[in-house]
Design an enzyme around this catalytic site. Structure first.
Site, PDB file in Angstrom:
ATOM      1  N   HIS A 389      49.189   8.085  23.775  1.00 32.26           N
ATOM      2  CA  HIS A 389      50.440   8.037  24.536  1.00 32.26           C
ATOM      3  C   HIS A 389      50.692   6.635  25.097  1.00 32.26           C
ATOM      4  O   HIS A 389      51.762   6.045  24.877  1.00 32.26           O
ATOM      5  CB  HIS A 389      50.344   9.064  25.673  1.00 32.26           C
ATOM      6  CG  HIS A 389      51.556   9.148  26.548  1.00 32.26           C
ATOM      7  ND1 HIS A 389      52.461  10.170  26.459  1.00 32.26           N
ATOM      8  CD2 HIS A 389      52.014   8.341  27.554  1.00 32.26           C
ATOM      9  CE1 HIS A 389      53.425   9.997  27.357  1.00 32.26           C
ATOM     10  NE2 HIS A 389      53.168   8.891  28.038  1.00 32.26           N
ATOM     11  N   GLU A 390      49.711   6.093  25.805  1.00 34.74           N
ATOM     12  CA  GLU A 390      49.905   4.797  26.463  1.00 34.74           C
ATOM     13  C   GLU A 390      50.005   3.652  25.459  1.00 34.74           C
ATOM     14  O   GLU A 390      50.733   2.684  25.687  1.00 34.74           O
ATOM     15  CB  GLU A 390      48.780   4.539  27.475  1.00 34.74           C
ATOM     16  CG  GLU A 390      48.702   5.551  28.614  1.00 34.74           C
ATOM     17  CD  GLU A 390      49.993   5.703  29.414  1.00 34.74           C
ATOM     18  OE1 GLU A 390      50.856   4.791  29.364  1.00 34.74           O
ATOM     19  OE2 GLU A 390      50.149   6.742  30.084  1.00 34.74           O
ATOM     20  N   HIS A 393      53.598   3.411  24.355  1.00 37.63           N
ATOM     21  CA  HIS A 393      54.361   2.582  25.295  1.00 37.63           C
ATOM     22  C   HIS A 393      54.072   1.096  25.051  1.00 37.63           C
ATOM     23  O   HIS A 393      54.985   0.262  25.042  1.00 37.63           O
ATOM     24  CB  HIS A 393      53.967   2.905  26.741  1.00 37.63           C
ATOM     25  CG  HIS A 393      54.535   4.173  27.277  1.00 37.63           C
ATOM     26  ND1 HIS A 393      55.884   4.479  27.232  1.00 37.63           N
ATOM     27  CD2 HIS A 393      53.949   5.220  27.912  1.00 37.63           C
ATOM     28  CE1 HIS A 393      56.086   5.644  27.814  1.00 37.63           C
ATOM     29  NE2 HIS A 393      54.926   6.121  28.231  1.00 37.63           N
ATOM     30  N   HIS A 396      55.682  -0.301  21.936  1.00 38.08           N
ATOM     31  CA  HIS A 396      57.134  -0.380  22.192  1.00 38.08           C
ATOM     32  C   HIS A 396      57.447  -1.670  22.970  1.00 38.08           C
ATOM     33  O   HIS A 396      58.347  -2.442  22.593  1.00 38.08           O
ATOM     34  CB  HIS A 396      57.556   0.856  22.986  1.00 38.08           C
ATOM     35  CG  HIS A 396      59.036   1.048  23.070  1.00 38.08           C
ATOM     36  ND1 HIS A 396      59.609   2.122  23.728  1.00 38.08           N
ATOM     37  CD2 HIS A 396      60.084   0.320  22.606  1.00 38.08           C
ATOM     38  CE1 HIS A 396      60.922   2.044  23.642  1.00 38.08           C
ATOM     39  NE2 HIS A 396      61.240   0.950  22.982  1.00 38.08           N
TER      40      HIS A 396
END
Length: 599
Positions: A389-390, A393, A396
């Site tokens: 998940h991190e 980010h 991105h």
């Protein structure tokens, strides 16, 4: 034997983040802080001059970029160092100093918007011709000028700004009320042992296999909220009233329009989400029935919603194994994407393990030097998903910073959860595709189903509640505790169906949700999740063309509005299709879960 948590100085450097990449020493940070302290004076020199010439306007906008880039490093470094050990007052002080200078800079540059709005259109067009470099800022300037209808006179803007602290009062009061003042009786388990009930322990208690304990904790928490329901209602009513005041002052048609306009999101996106979920309640009702059946209960209650329907599978995942699994799971993203992931793994973008005083939880901070990811990795399945998940980010942020000028590098909060959740979805698909053990597969599907329930259905129910209380206030209706309880009860009936007992205590759940003070925030969890599911499915289905579109989306920053950026990736959030498709997958997973548990 309980594992000893090390102090920061004992942490293995290879599992800590490389903050020396930003500043090799605190002395260099202090040198940049002194430079930053000159910015308010530099900005003030442009007051009254933005319409003077194309060259002056370009200088001012470039100065804004320079300021943003320096503060990215200054505040980013100090806050990351502070999060390593929150008891270290040195770095708390440095973060505070950086924030104080940022506030001074904002105050010094407050003339920018009124002056930009005052420049005649023909003058601005002439500036673009005279200074071609200004073209980079055309979208930035257009966005500011597009808000003209909602910008007030100087005197009115100052008055509204002065009221800013008061507008935060409901949230501040609620935080003190809920976090500091409320105390809950201990819960009691089936053996008569007492367990402390706090905001931090409540959800873990709801996951317990001991139903007596779950019920006791449930009644403890909501029993106290019930005693203060009128106070909680008054605070929430004040929040809704201040939102209306600000929306009216800025000449918006509604609080919803005022909130979503900040992210350039049409209000239909919000209402489409609610409509799409309403049309797909049947899978949720099936899930409720399946949960009741697998827990072997005559009656399913609201305190039975969090306990796993598949007992824990003994899973211990060392960090090195988690990295390799995530790397393999993201193979559909292509070599370019995985090269960035590997760069983060190899060059210490991640602060991995817990130490005494370290900030809890997990996050990604997208610094321009490179992203930084904070974890408190514990070897669980959830820890591995958090890594995926991190890093979503982080990649991105990395791509937006690499491909966009400083003005457009920060992506909208509306799309923030898409990249992270897309990584999670691909990890889940990989684990399911490589799992032959039926019990482990059932455990994974249970994890996936709960993501749908808590992110898509639950957050949409929150969004519907928030919309309705704002609409009632706009119609002049009062928001009493009884009215809020009744509304919340009706929504629970609608979202969960008649396969569960809607306990009277749950009518008060609105009183313990801090997100209702975030101004139409929660819907973005559901839209982001839906978009991520749709994107991950497209990537798995279509391969390279879908990946190319997705990478372009990640590289877009805020160079277009979020709906346009997502549309370019193949997902149209202005329609209900992504939400409907995500809920179709939820339905398919329930069917597989039913089959697995019958075998």
């Amino acid at each position: 034997m309980e594992k000893k948590i090390p102090v920061r100085s004992e942490a293995d450097p290879k599992y800590t983040w490389a903050l020396e990449d930003v500043y090799a020493s605190d002395a260099l940070w202090n040198k940049d802080l002194e430079k930053a302290r000159t910015f308010p004076q530099q900005l003030a020199a442009y007051k009254g001059r933005l319409a003077e010439s194309a060259a002056t306007l370009l200088e001012f906008l470039k100065l804004g970029d320079e300021i943003g880039i320096l503060f990215d490093s200054l505040y980013g470094y100090a806050q990351r160092k502070s999060d390593e050990d929150t008891a270290n007052s040195l770095y708390q002080g440095m973060a505070s100093q950086a924030m104080n200078v940022m506030v001074a800079v904002d105050a010094a540059g407050s003339f920018e918007t009124p002056e930009l709005l005052a420049i005649p259109e023909e003058t601005l067009e002439r500036f673009y011709q005279e200074q071609p470099e200004l073209e980079v800022y055309r979208l930035y300037l257009t966005r500011i000028r597009a808000k003209r209808a909602h910008i007030l006179s100087d005197a009115e803007e100052k008055l509204l700004a002065a009221a800013g602290e008061m507008s935060q009062a409901p949230d501040s009061i609620y935080s003190v009320f809920a976090d500091a003042d409320l105390k809950f009786p201990n819960a009691v388990d089936q053996d008569g042992k007492e367990h402390a009930v706090t905001h931090g322990t409540y959800i873990p208690l709801m996951h317990s296999q001991d139903r007596t304990l779950r019920k006791s904790a449930f009644e403890s928490l909501y029993g106290v909220y019930g005693q203060f329901r009128n106070t909680a209602a008054a605070i929430l009513s004040a929040q809704v009233k201040q939102l209306k005041f600000r929306a009216d002052a800025r000449k918006y048609e509604s609080t919803l329009q005022a909130s979503l306009d900040g992210n350039y999101v049409p209000t239909e996106v919000y209402t489409n989400l609610i409509d799409a979920v309403h049309q797909n309640m049947a899978p949720m009702y099936r899930y409720v029935e399946l949960r009741k059946k697998l827990l072997k209960l005559d009656e399913l209650h609201m305190y039975d919603l969090y306990t796993p329907i598949v007992g824990d599978v003994d899973v211990s995942i060392p960090f090195e194994e988690a990295k390799e699994t995530v790397y393999q799971a993201l193979a559909p993203m292509g070599d370019g994407y995985r090269a960035i992931l590997q760069e983060g793994f190899d060059n210490r973008w991640i602060d991995v393990y817990e130490n005494v005083g370290k900030c809890s939880g997990a996050y990604s901070a997208g610094l321009r030097k490179h992203p930084y990811v904070l974890l408190n990795y514990s070897g669980t399945l959830d820890s591995m998903f958090t890594l995926a998940h991190e890093m979503g980010h982080a990649i991105h942020s990395y791509l937006s910073n690499k491909h966009q000028p400083a003005t457009y590098a920060n992506y909208s909060i509306f799309v923030a959860e898409v990249a992270s959740t897309c990584n999670e979805a691909l990890l889940m698909e990989y684990l399911l595709a490589n799992t032959t053990d039926k019990r482990r597969r059932a455990y994974l599907i249970n994890y996936f189903l709960e993501q749908f329930r808590t992110t898509l259905y639950r957050q949409t129910m929150f969004a519907e509640f928030e919309l309705e209380i704002n609409r009632r206030n706009e119609r002049g209706e009062s928001l009493t505790a009884d009215a809020l309880n009744t509304l919340y009860h009706e929504l629970n009936v609608q979202y969960f169906g008649d396969g569960i007992v809607i306990d009277k205590e749950i009518d008060l759940e609105w009183a313990r949700i801090p997100h209702f003070y975030y101004d139409y925030y929660v819907y973005q969890y559901a839209t982001g999740y839906s978009a991520a599911i749709a994107l991950s499915r497209r990537i798995l289905r279509e391969g390279e063309p879908a990946v190319k579109d997705y990478i372009n989306f990640l590289s877009g920053g805020c160079s277009a509005d979020p709906i346009t950026l997502l549309r370019g990736a193949g997902v149209d959030m202005a329609t209900t299709q992504p939400i409907t498709e995500a809920l179709k997958l939820f339905d398919e997973l329930i069917t597989e879960m039913e089959q697995l548990m019958e075998e």
